[in-house]
Design a protein around this motif. Structure first.
Motif, mmCIF file in Angstrom:
data_model
loop_
_atom_site.group_PDB
_atom_site.id
_atom_site.type_symbol
_atom_site.label_atom_id
_atom_site.label_comp_id
_atom_site.label_asym_id
_atom_site.label_seq_id
_atom_site.Cartn_x
_atom_site.Cartn_y
_atom_site.Cartn_z
ATOM 1 N N PRO A 134 -3.841 -24.559 -33.492
ATOM 2 C CA PRO A 134 -4.840 -25.118 -32.563
ATOM 3 C C PRO A 134 -4.420 -26.406 -32.108
ATOM 4 O O PRO A 134 -4.611 -26.917 -31.082
ATOM 5 C CB PRO A 134 -6.109 -25.184 -33.722
ATOM 6 N N ARG A 135 -3.480 -27.302 -33.231
ATOM 7 C CA ARG A 135 -3.128 -28.625 -32.947
ATOM 8 C C ARG A 135 -2.113 -28.393 -31.767
ATOM 9 O O ARG A 135 -2.061 -29.377 -30.750
ATOM 10 C CB ARG A 135 -2.381 -29.017 -34.023
ATOM 11 N N LEU A 136 -1.159 -27.400 -31.799
ATOM 12 C CA LEU A 136 -0.227 -27.221 -30.684
ATOM 13 C C LEU A 136 -0.807 -26.737 -29.395
ATOM 14 O O LEU A 136 -0.539 -27.198 -28.259
ATOM 15 C CB LEU A 136 0.850 -26.538 -31.080
ATOM 16 N N LEU A 137 -1.915 -25.940 -29.427
ATOM 17 C CA LEU A 137 -2.567 -25.700 -28.069
ATOM 18 C C LEU A 137 -3.325 -26.975 -27.600
ATOM 19 O O LEU A 137 -3.278 -27.157 -26.337
ATOM 20 C CB LEU A 137 -3.812 -24.270 -28.561
ATOM 21 N N TYR A 138 -3.829 -27.798 -28.547
ATOM 22 C CA TYR A 138 -4.382 -29.089 -27.837
ATOM 23 C C TYR A 138 -3.546 -29.912 -27.244
ATOM 24 O O TYR A 138 -3.770 -30.447 -26.123
ATOM 25 C CB TYR A 138 -4.942 -29.493 -29.195
ATOM 26 N N MET A 139 -2.255 -30.081 -27.726
ATOM 27 C CA MET A 139 -1.286 -30.750 -27.184
ATOM 28 C C MET A 139 -0.683 -30.025 -25.705
ATOM 29 O O MET A 139 -0.548 -30.769 -24.745
ATOM 30 C CB MET A 139 -0.239 -31.006 -27.963
ATOM 31 N N ALA A 140 -0.480 -28.891 -25.667
ATOM 32 C CA ALA A 140 -0.018 -28.241 -24.642
ATOM 33 C C ALA A 140 -1.255 -28.255 -23.545
ATOM 34 O O ALA A 140 -0.754 -28.872 -22.050
ATOM 35 C CB ALA A 140 0.193 -26.703 -24.736
ATOM 36 N N ARG A 141 -2.397 -28.128 -23.850
ATOM 37 C CA ARG A 141 -3.361 -28.287 -22.813
ATOM 38 C C ARG A 141 -3.674 -29.665 -22.119
ATOM 39 O O ARG A 141 -3.848 -29.924 -21.053
ATOM 40 C CB ARG A 141 -4.700 -27.938 -23.173
ATOM 41 N N PHE A 142 -3.625 -30.718 -23.046
ATOM 42 C CA PHE A 142 -3.798 -32.147 -22.959
ATOM 43 C C PHE A 142 -2.704 -32.561 -21.837
ATOM 44 O O PHE A 142 -2.936 -33.266 -20.857
ATOM 45 C CB PHE A 142 -3.892 -33.002 -24.085
ATOM 46 N N ASN A 143 -1.509 -32.278 -22.013
ATOM 47 C CA ASN A 143 -0.317 -32.504 -21.456
ATOM 48 C C ASN A 143 -0.329 -31.998 -20.289
ATOM 49 O O ASN A 143 -0.047 -32.762 -18.959
ATOM 50 C CB ASN A 143 1.081 -32.387 -22.212
ATOM 51 N N LEU A 144 -0.711 -30.881 -20.137
ATOM 52 C CA LEU A 144 -0.934 -30.115 -18.696
ATOM 53 C C LEU A 144 -1.938 -30.794 -17.979
ATOM 54 O O LEU A 144 -2.040 -31.010 -16.847
ATOM 55 C CB LEU A 144 -1.369 -28.622 -18.892
ATOM 56 N N ALA A 145 -3.176 -31.312 -18.490
ATOM 57 C CA ALA A 145 -4.140 -31.914 -17.802
ATOM 58 C C ALA A 145 -3.712 -33.237 -17.411
ATOM 59 O O ALA A 145 -3.926 -33.757 -16.236
ATOM 60 C CB ALA A 145 -5.293 -32.077 -18.837
ATOM 61 N N VAL A 146 -2.926 -33.870 -17.960
ATOM 62 C CA VAL A 146 -2.252 -35.267 -17.696
ATOM 63 C C VAL A 146 -1.511 -35.079 -16.421
ATOM 64 O O VAL A 146 -1.471 -35.771 -15.369
ATOM 65 C CB VAL A 146 -1.626 -35.888 -18.798
ATOM 66 N N ALA A 147 -0.422 -34.149 -16.556
ATOM 67 C CA ALA A 147 0.443 -33.650 -15.427
ATOM 68 C C ALA A 147 -0.361 -33.315 -14.215
ATOM 69 O O ALA A 147 0.159 -33.754 -13.001
ATOM 70 C CB ALA A 147 1.218 -32.523 -15.969
ATOM 71 N N CYS A 148 -1.522 -32.642 -14.262
ATOM 72 C CA CYS A 148 -2.208 -32.053 -13.129
ATOM 73 C C CYS A 148 -3.049 -33.779 -12.405
ATOM 74 O O CYS A 148 -3.099 -33.491 -11.285
ATOM 75 C CB CYS A 148 -3.446 -31.204 -13.526
ATOM 76 N N THR A 149 -3.159 -34.480 -13.408
ATOM 77 C CA THR A 149 -3.796 -35.807 -12.545
ATOM 78 C C THR A 149 -3.027 -36.335 -11.940
ATOM 79 O O THR A 149 -3.049 -37.106 -10.801
ATOM 80 C CB THR A 149 -4.438 -36.512 -13.739
ATOM 81 N N ARG A 150 -1.615 -36.440 -12.298
ATOM 82 C CA ARG A 150 -0.614 -37.170 -11.833
ATOM 83 C C ARG A 150 0.063 -36.450 -10.357
ATOM 84 O O ARG A 150 0.416 -37.059 -9.553
ATOM 85 C CB ARG A 150 0.535 -37.294 -12.577
ATOM 86 N N ARG A 151 -0.457 -35.209 -10.323
ATOM 87 C CA ARG A 151 -0.233 -34.440 -8.933
ATOM 88 C C ARG A 151 -1.626 -34.291 -8.272
ATOM 89 O O ARG A 151 -1.325 -33.448 -7.194
ATOM 90 C CB ARG A 151 0.445 -33.043 -9.291
ATOM 91 N N GLY A 152 -2.721 -34.879 -8.383
ATOM 92 C CA GLY A 152 -3.827 -34.831 -7.761
ATOM 93 C C GLY A 152 -4.669 -33.454 -7.916
ATOM 94 O O GLY A 152 -5.647 -33.414 -7.154
ATOM 95 N N ARG A 153 -4.345 -32.921 -8.855
ATOM 96 C CA ARG A 153 -5.077 -31.456 -9.301
ATOM 97 C C ARG A 153 -6.091 -31.844 -10.228
ATOM 98 O O ARG A 153 -6.282 -31.281 -11.373
ATOM 99 C CB ARG A 153 -4.136 -30.458 -9.723
ATOM 100 N N PHE A 154 -7.217 -32.456 -9.688
ATOM 101 C CA PHE A 154 -8.133 -33.178 -10.689
ATOM 102 C C PHE A 154 -9.282 -32.185 -11.129
ATOM 103 O O PHE A 154 -9.370 -31.976 -12.090
ATOM 104 C CB PHE A 154 -8.906 -34.280 -10.185
ATOM 105 N N SER A 155 -9.636 -30.882 -10.343
ATOM 106 C CA SER A 155 -10.215 -29.703 -10.827
ATOM 107 C C SER A 155 -9.784 -29.227 -11.934
ATOM 108 O O SER A 155 -10.261 -28.630 -12.765
ATOM 109 C CB SER A 155 -10.717 -28.941 -9.406
ATOM 110 N N THR A 156 -8.454 -28.698 -11.632
ATOM 111 C CA THR A 156 -7.695 -28.063 -12.731
ATOM 112 C C THR A 156 -7.642 -28.788 -13.967
ATOM 113 O O THR A 156 -7.926 -28.325 -14.980
ATOM 114 C CB THR A 156 -6.225 -27.813 -12.062
ATOM 115 N N ALA A 157 -7.414 -30.077 -13.996
ATOM 116 C CA ALA A 157 -7.285 -31.044 -14.840
ATOM 117 C C ALA A 157 -8.891 -31.246 -15.851
ATOM 118 O O ALA A 157 -8.843 -31.124 -16.842
ATOM 119 C CB ALA A 157 -7.047 -32.217 -14.669
ATOM 120 N N ALA A 158 -9.912 -30.937 -14.849
ATOM 121 C CA ALA A 158 -11.336 -31.046 -15.510
ATOM 122 C C ALA A 158 -11.461 -30.012 -16.367
ATOM 123 O O ALA A 158 -12.035 -30.003 -17.454
ATOM 124 C CB ALA A 158 -12.316 -31.123 -14.421
#
Length: 799
Positions: A322-346
């Motif tokens: 669960p800890r590694l899954l949290y980090m993978a999703r969190f980092n992916l959400a941040v990367a999506c915000t930096r590319r303007g993919r805010f709905s995916t990040a949400a």
């Protein structure tokens, strides 16, 4: 259930043990005439049944055996739709199955209470038990002091194993993100264990190399990169000088640990190369991809990071971390915000929040508020975004996480500039510069904030500049030499050169892990389940089968020719050549079942299964090859003694050979029915085996019967325990099974009595030690209670 079942059960067991009703009554204190009346009833009360049962047997297994027989007889009436022949075949199958199941379950019971060998290379069937035992040992070790753990490792043979070393290494890695002193202590303990592991020299070198890589990992996290690099090299040498053909230890672990070191040394290219090498062999490929995604984010390749982290998430979900899954999703959400993919990040943020809530991890709440604030801003909700970012900044400040404060306030500055609130932005920018100057944050990040401060003072700052600096700060945290250029570069993070790099060898900053990009080494690592090897590169392509399908058609002939040298061909297992040749190819070949007697068939079968030529088979069984040939040609009848020798030469018994021939006869007959639900039958049989295995694993471990010579062994064990402090003595006997024996309990009690007149505190600690041992000895419950009572009787002696 048939009426009078209990009565029949008592009568059959009495008959088996040669007891008449008079003897049964005498054993249970009931008049024999009354016993006869009780057994004539339609039903017997529970309490009375238990009394009679105890009189006829003391072995619960006998009750199960007789009960099964009676139940089978009763079931015939309920299965009246079957013919007599079908009933007979079902019962014959049950008898055959019972023989096989008894063998398997008895062996399973013996194996379930054994530990894997301490001094041999681990076999695949031992891995599950070994890692289970490592979990049990760790539950005992985790609350001990460092000195107590070392005492256990020095004095307990079962703590000197590869499986405990592997578990302690995992715990050291998990502790590195929250308690460096504990992580360093556990890394040292892993090395102590590895130095005591016994077995083949190549295997021991690989075990030591694995353990030796973990102290440098703690040094890396602490920022001591030069010392970490110096420590990882001898670990690699030990690892590469050893061998582990079955990949028991994670073959990708040293690669991904060194990749983390290269990343902190700012050698991103080498780090990615090592991760690409680790991915196809790692026991935890999801962790490798999460690390790779992190490095790509630091390098400014958000597109590559999104692609990599998207591939990582299914692997991490399968791994169940669960800890590694949290980090993978969190980092992916941040990367999506930096590319303007805010709905995916949400959508990702909702999953991250659920994970944090489920784990109750309050330390991650400010990061979630920061992420939610960025998403709200991108989705056009400025009021909500401002409230979330202000809350995140305050929570970071309360925790003195000043770099994180800067990230949140920089995003907040972009919102304020959208609204034209220059005075507020000027105050905020001035405060950020002062904070970074006071905290000694690396100069490139400070330079970017000064640039922004100057732009706000001139009222030339824009929201785009504020956000580009915010994105730069995320990257620069783990890449202190990265410079802010002030203009976007295609294909890279906004405002950061795609090819930006830093000279290798810079020491770490010791900063808190970045908001928005979590390092995969800051995770709670669990013992990993071994994964199948995926050859090739990071794409993890599926390994194809070699060649085509095995040719169909079982051969029903045996020949006198020698079999092939092996039983495995390029497409897997195959029949020996002796079974594959047909009469057309070898005129001397004889059809199974024709011309040969049952004993002659067995003689041919045993040699066929052995895969040996007549000469080699004769050498193994001490039977003249010429005589063996005459047996197989049907010219001479083998004796029973020779059949036993031939069966042993094929690692079988004569009875097993007879069963094989009977099965051949069955298969010769044509199938006259459409089917019997074979897959469902096999699933039910597998479920039964699993249930029995689970029940066996939950039984208390058995132990040998007490012997007088146990006292000699106890004296040797006491000699090892006696010099230790009391707390270390307790630690050792709680972990070491060799100390958990009745004779050592007796020895500690005797030593306690001796110390009563000399040192009362010492006498009390020895009496307590005897108690600690007594409650852990194996064996029948009556014996264990007796020993516990013996030990407990010495506690009042010192009070």
């Amino acid at each position: 259930m048939v009426r009078r079942f209990r009565s029949l059960l008592i009568r059959v067991l009495a008959l088996w043990h040669g007891l008449d009703l008079k003897q049964v009554g005498a054993r249970c204190g009931i008049d024999p005439k009354q016993v006869s009346k009780i057994l004539g009833r339609l039903s017997i009360e529970d309490e009375l049944f238990a009394t009679l049962l105890a009189a006829v047997t003391r072995r619960p297994a006998q009750v199960q055996i007789v009960g099964r027989c009676l139940e089978s007889l009763a079931s015939l009436a309920a299965e009246d739709d079957l013919s007599a022949e079908e009933h007979e075949e079902v019962e014959r199958g049950l008898r055959e199955g019972e023989r096989l199941l008894r063998q398997a379950f008895v062996e399973g019971a013996r194996l379930s209470r054994q530990l894997p060998p301490f001094d041999a290379y681990p076999r695949p069937e031992h891995l599950e038990a070994a890692r289970w035992h490592a979990d049990q040992l760790w539950t005992l070790l985790q609350d001990m002091t460092e000195e107590q753990r070392l005492a256990v490792v020095h004095h307990c043979r079962e703590a000197q194993t590869w499986w405990l070393m592997e578990r302690v290494c995992a715990e050291s890695s998990a502790a590195a993100s929250r308690d460096l002193d504990l992580a360093a202590s556990l890394a040292r303990l892993a090395v102590e264990i590895a130095e005591r592991v016994q077995g083949p020299a190549g295997w021991c070198r690989r075990v030591r190399g694995y353990a030796m890589a973990h102290p440098p990992n703690v040094l890396r996290v602490a920022g001591n990169l030069l010392e970490s690099r110096a420590g990882i090299e001898p670990a690699k040498q030990h690892w590469e000088a050893g061998w582990d053909p079955d990949r028991v230890l994670d073959p990708g672990r040293l690669l991904d640990l060194e990749a983390s070191l290269c990343r902190d040394e700012r050698d991103f290219g080498q780090s990615l190369t090592l991760l690409d090498r680790a991915f196809p062999v790692s026991h935890n490929p999801g962790r490798v991809l999460v690390k790779k995604g992190f490095i790509l984010q630091v390098m400014g390749d958000d597109v590559g990071a999104i692609r990599t982290l998207t591939r990582a998430i299914p692997l991490v979900e399968h791994q169940g971390d669960p800890r590694l899954l949290y980090m993978a999703r969190f980092n992916l959400a941040v990367a999506c915000t930096r590319r303007g993919r805010f709905s995916t990040a949400a959508g990702l943020a909702r999953l991250v929040r659920e994970s944090v809530d489920a784990r109750g991890d309050e330390t991650e709440v400010p990061r979630l508020h920061w992420l939610d604030g960025r998403i709200a801003a991108g989705l056009g909700c400025p009021a909500e975004a401002r409230a979330l970012l202000e809350l995140a900044a305050q929570q970071f400040a309360d925790r003195e996480m000043w770099y994180d404060v800067a990230l949140a306030r920089q995003d907040l500055a972009g919102l304020l500039l959208d609204e034209g609130k220059f005075p507020e932005v000027q105050a905020l920018a001035r405060e950020l510069v002062e904070t970074f100057e006071a905290k000694g944050v690396h100069p490139e990040a400070l330079a970017a904030l000064r640039l922004f401060h100057a732009a706000t003072d001139r009222e030339e700052a824009t929201a785009d500049l504020a956000r580009r600096i915010g994105d730069y700060l995320v990257q620069a945290r783990h890449n202190p030499g990265l410079r802010f250029t002030g203009s976007p570069v295609p294909g890279a993070a906004v405002g950061v050169h795609a090819t930006a790099s830093v000279a290798q060898g810079l020491r770490g900053t010791g900063a808190t892990p970045a908001v928005g990009v979590h390092d995969a080494t800051c995770r709670r690592e669990e013992p990993q389940v071994r994964q199948a090897r995926r050859p090739g590169g990071m794409e993890g392509q599926k390994e194809g089968d070699e060649g085509g399908e095995e040719k169909e058609g079982a051969h029903g002939v045996l020949s006198g020719a020698a079999p092939g040298a092996g039983l495995h061909g390029p497409r897997g297992s195959r029949l020996p050549a002796i079974l594959r040749q047909r009469t057309g190819k070898n005129p001397s070949a004889l059809p199974v079942g024709r011309l040969l007697s049952a004993r002659q068939l067995l003689s041919r079968l045993f040699r066929a299964v052995s895969g040996l030529s007549q000469a080699a088979f004769g050498a193994k069984t001490h039977i003249d090859p010429g005589l063996q040939d005459r047996y197989e040609q049907g010219k001479v009848e083998p004796s029973q003694n020779h059949l036993r020798l031939q069966a042993a030469g094929a690692d079988l018994t004569v009875a097993a050979g007879e069963e094989i021939l009977l099965f051949v006869d069955v298969l010769r007959q044509p199938q006259r029915r459409p089917g019997l639900g074979r897959s469902a039958f096999l699933r039910a049989a597998g479920a039964l085996a699993n249930r029995v295995a689970e029940r066996l694993l939950r039984l208390p471990p058995g132990g040998p019967s007490p012997k007088a010579e146990d006292r000699d062994r106890a004296a040797a064990l006491w000699a090892r325990l006696e010099p230790l402090p009391a707390d270390q003595q307790v630690a050792v006997v709680r972990v070491g099974r060799e100390y958990q024996q009745w004779a050592l309990t007796e020895k500690c009690c005797a030593e306690s009595v001796k110390q009563v007149t000399r040192e009362l505190d010492r006498a009390a600690s020895l009496a307590q030690l005897a108690r600690e041992i007594a409650v852990r000895i194996p064996g029948p419950e009556s014996w264990r209670l007796y020993v516990e009572g013996y030990a407990a009787g010495h506690l009042p002696n010192v009070q």
